[in-house]
Scaffold this motif. Structure first.
Motif, PDB file in Angstrom:
ATOM      1  N   PHE A  53     -57.540  21.101 -20.192  1.00 50.72           N
ATOM      2  CA  PHE A  53     -56.762  20.230 -19.315  1.00 50.72           C
ATOM      3  C   PHE A  53     -55.944  21.051 -18.318  1.00 50.72           C
ATOM      4  O   PHE A  53     -55.228  21.972 -18.710  1.00 50.72           O
ATOM      5  N   ASN A  54     -56.062  20.701 -17.036  1.00 52.15           N
ATOM      6  CA  ASN A  54     -55.261  21.351 -15.995  1.00 52.15           C
ATOM      7  C   ASN A  54     -53.904  20.652 -15.904  1.00 52.15           C
ATOM      8  O   ASN A  54     -53.825  19.458 -15.619  1.00 52.15           O
TER       9      ASN A  54
ATOM     10  N   TRP B 138     -53.792  27.767 -16.621  1.00 55.76           N
ATOM     11  CA  TRP B 138     -54.108  26.541 -15.883  1.00 55.76           C
ATOM     12  C   TRP B 138     -53.628  25.280 -16.601  1.00 55.76           C
ATOM     13  O   TRP B 138     -53.709  24.195 -16.065  1.00 55.76           O
ATOM     14  N   GLY B 139     -53.160  25.413 -17.854  1.00 55.94           N
ATOM     15  CA  GLY B 139     -52.697  24.218 -18.549  1.00 55.94           C
ATOM     16  C   GLY B 139     -52.772  24.357 -20.056  1.00 55.94           C
ATOM     17  O   GLY B 139     -52.117  25.218 -20.636  1.00 55.94           O
TER      18      GLY B 139
ATOM     19  N   LYS C 252     -61.469   8.100 -15.889  1.00 55.13           N
ATOM     20  CA  LYS C 252     -60.134   8.290 -15.315  1.00 55.13           C
ATOM     21  C   LYS C 252     -60.119   9.393 -14.255  1.00 55.13           C
ATOM     22  O   LYS C 252     -59.057   9.759 -13.748  1.00 55.13           O
ATOM     23  N   HIS C 253     -61.305   9.953 -13.964  1.00 53.10           N
ATOM     24  CA  HIS C 253     -61.437  11.047 -12.986  1.00 53.10           C
ATOM     25  C   HIS C 253     -60.537  12.226 -13.344  1.00 53.10           C
ATOM     26  O   HIS C 253     -60.038  12.935 -12.467  1.00 53.10           O
ATOM     27  N   TYR C 254     -60.321  12.398 -14.635  1.00 55.26           N
ATOM     28  CA  TYR C 254     -59.546  13.532 -15.178  1.00 55.26           C
ATOM     29  C   TYR C 254     -58.103  13.561 -14.674  1.00 55.26           C
ATOM     30  O   TYR C 254     -57.490  14.607 -14.569  1.00 55.26           O
TER      31      TYR C 254
ATOM     32  N   VAL D 109     -51.952  15.335 -16.616  1.00 56.47           N
ATOM     33  CA  VAL D 109     -53.185  16.130 -16.502  1.00 56.47           C
ATOM     34  C   VAL D 109     -53.830  15.801 -15.165  1.00 56.47           C
ATOM     35  O   VAL D 109     -54.046  14.627 -14.841  1.00 56.47           O
ATOM     36  N   ASN D 110     -54.111  16.833 -14.394  1.00 54.00           N
ATOM     37  CA  ASN D 110     -54.782  16.663 -13.106  1.00 54.00           C
ATOM     38  C   ASN D 110     -55.991  17.582 -13.046  1.00 54.00           C
ATOM     39  O   ASN D 110     -55.907  18.706 -12.587  1.00 54.00           O
ATOM     40  N   GLY D 111     -57.100  17.103 -13.593  1.00 51.49           N
ATOM     41  CA  GLY D 111     -58.337  17.880 -13.549  1.00 51.49           C
ATOM     42  C   GLY D 111     -58.625  18.598 -14.853  1.00 51.49           C
ATOM     43  O   GLY D 111     -57.850  18.561 -15.812  1.00 51.49           O
TER      44      GLY D 111
END
Length: 403
Positions: A191-192, A228-229, A249-251, A334-336
């Motif tokens: 998870f980013n 990155w996360g 959810k498009h990540y 989480v974004n990406g």
């Protein structure tokens, strides 16, 4: 001349199928076609170049729990060929294996080349014909034989086994033969997350439980903070079980992290009240009764609005509440996603309703078989995806000439 068994795909499942068929039926011709210039490329990079052959889980009922897709279908097959059988197969062929503390099984040499050498040697021993640079263009049925058009010409075969993994071209080809394909989405990803609470805490790992907000998805296990996360088994399990939901959810979603794992907020508040008495004169920053990694603890108390010199006895109601929140119900955006090392695994493939799992034969086409990740089966990291390949391949080799 018609080939008895033509295997499309020169990876783990392809070689395991070929070797076992050729050993059991020495009078049959077995050919492997590989579209690339070399075989077993995914085996070479798997497990960080060490090849995580399987997992030390010897009960089929327990083993299926590691498969977000394929759990029900694999129970019967695992009763026929399970992780212990895999170990025996390799050790009979001179490949010494070791079980690591987390249950993963590797060759003692710590080199995937050992597995590759074993496969190539066995394939030669049993006279398997393996051919590189043979990209398959089309497969069709003529009378009772399969006609396979490749970049090097056309071949005829009595039986065809697809072991091409998550290759979209092969899925499209199989649609022309009447199969339904479940679209591929990534599984096993990290998870980013950009958040001041975890910035520059690269490499910190701690047991935690994680939920995806607004869903029933939850998981627990070691959580690793990366540049990155978040990663680690707890996150990877969540990504595998939530592969389709998170793709929808498009990540972009929220997670709730409980850094205390199995301690809920109510119990945490009770613990804090006790610590206010036990550790009254000591500072919160330097006295970490929850035994979290030191730098993570410092970020958590900062996020709770607690100053560096604040003593446990001086925590007010709001700080106590915020500390319990940050420890047990911390929300992160989480974004990406990022691919987990080289272990790129997808959820998707041939609809499992269209496969007979007693034989791994197509229910749509006679004498057409599938093994490995071409099926809509995938697992969490730890050797489980390879075990699916070995089991399917072995059962095909046992049953392919039964009818």
């Amino acid at each position: 001349m018609q080939i008895d068994v033509l295997i499309i795909g020169g990876g783990a499942a392809g070689f395991f199928t070929a070797i076992n068929i050729a050993k059991k039926y020495p009078e049959k011709s077995v050919v492997i076609l590989e579209r690339g210039k070399e075989f077993l490329t995914k085996v070479r990079i798997s497990g960080g170049g060490r090849c995580n052959v399987t997992h030390a889980c010897f009960d089929p009922k327990e083993l299926v729990n590691y498969y977000p897709r394929g759990e029900k279908e694999l129970l019967g097959p695992f009763h026929q060929f399970c992780c212990g059988d895999t170990m025996g197969w390799f050790e009979e062929r001179g490949v010494a294996l070791k079980i690591e503390d987390d249950g993963r099984i590797f060759p003692v040499t710590n080199s995937s080349q050992t597995i590759i050498d074993c496969f190539l040697s066995e394939a030669e021993k049993y006279k398997v014909d393996f051919r590189v640079n043979h990209a398959v263009r089309n497969v069709s049925k003529i009378n009772d034989a399969w006609q396979v058009e490749t970049s090097q010409g056309t071949l005829q075969a009595g039986k065809v086994v697809f072991t091409t993994g998550s290759n979209p071209k092969m899925w499209k080809l199989l649609e022309t033969l009447g199969h339904s394909i479940i679209p591929a989405v990534p599984s096993l990803f990290t998870f980013n997350i950009k958040d001041p609470r975890i910035k520059d805490l690269l490499g910190i790992a701690t047991p935690a439980s994680v939920k995806v907000v607004g869903t029933k998805l939850e998981s627990s296990g070691p959580l690793l903070i990366t540049h990155w996360g978040m990663s680690g088994p707890g996150i990877l399990k969540l990504s595998a079980w939530g592969a389709r939901i998170l793709a929808d959810k498009h990540y972009n979603f929220q997670i709730e992290v409980n850094w205390l794992n199995d301690v809920d907020k109510e119990d945490c508040l009770a613990n804090i009240k006790d610590f206010k008495i036990e550790l009254a004169k000591k500072t919160v920053q330097k006295n970490n009764p929850f035994h979290l990694p030191k730098r993570l603890w410092q970020r958590i108390i900062q996020a709770a609005g607690i100053q560096e010199q604040t003593r446990w006895a001086d925590l007010n109601k709001q700080q106590t509440e915020q500390l319990a929140n940050q420890l047990t119900t911390a929300i992160f955006n989480v974004n990406g996603k990022s691919t987990f090392k080289e272990e790129f695994v997808t959820a998707g493939g041939i609809d499992l309703k269209e496969v007979n799992f007693k034989t791994f034969e197509s229910k749509k086409q006679k004498n057409l078989y599938f093994a490995g990740e071409i099926l809509n089966i995938d697992a969490i990291t730890g050797g489980f995806n390879f075990q699916n390949a070995w089991t399917g391949s072995y059962i095909i080799s046992e049953r392919i000439f039964d009818s």
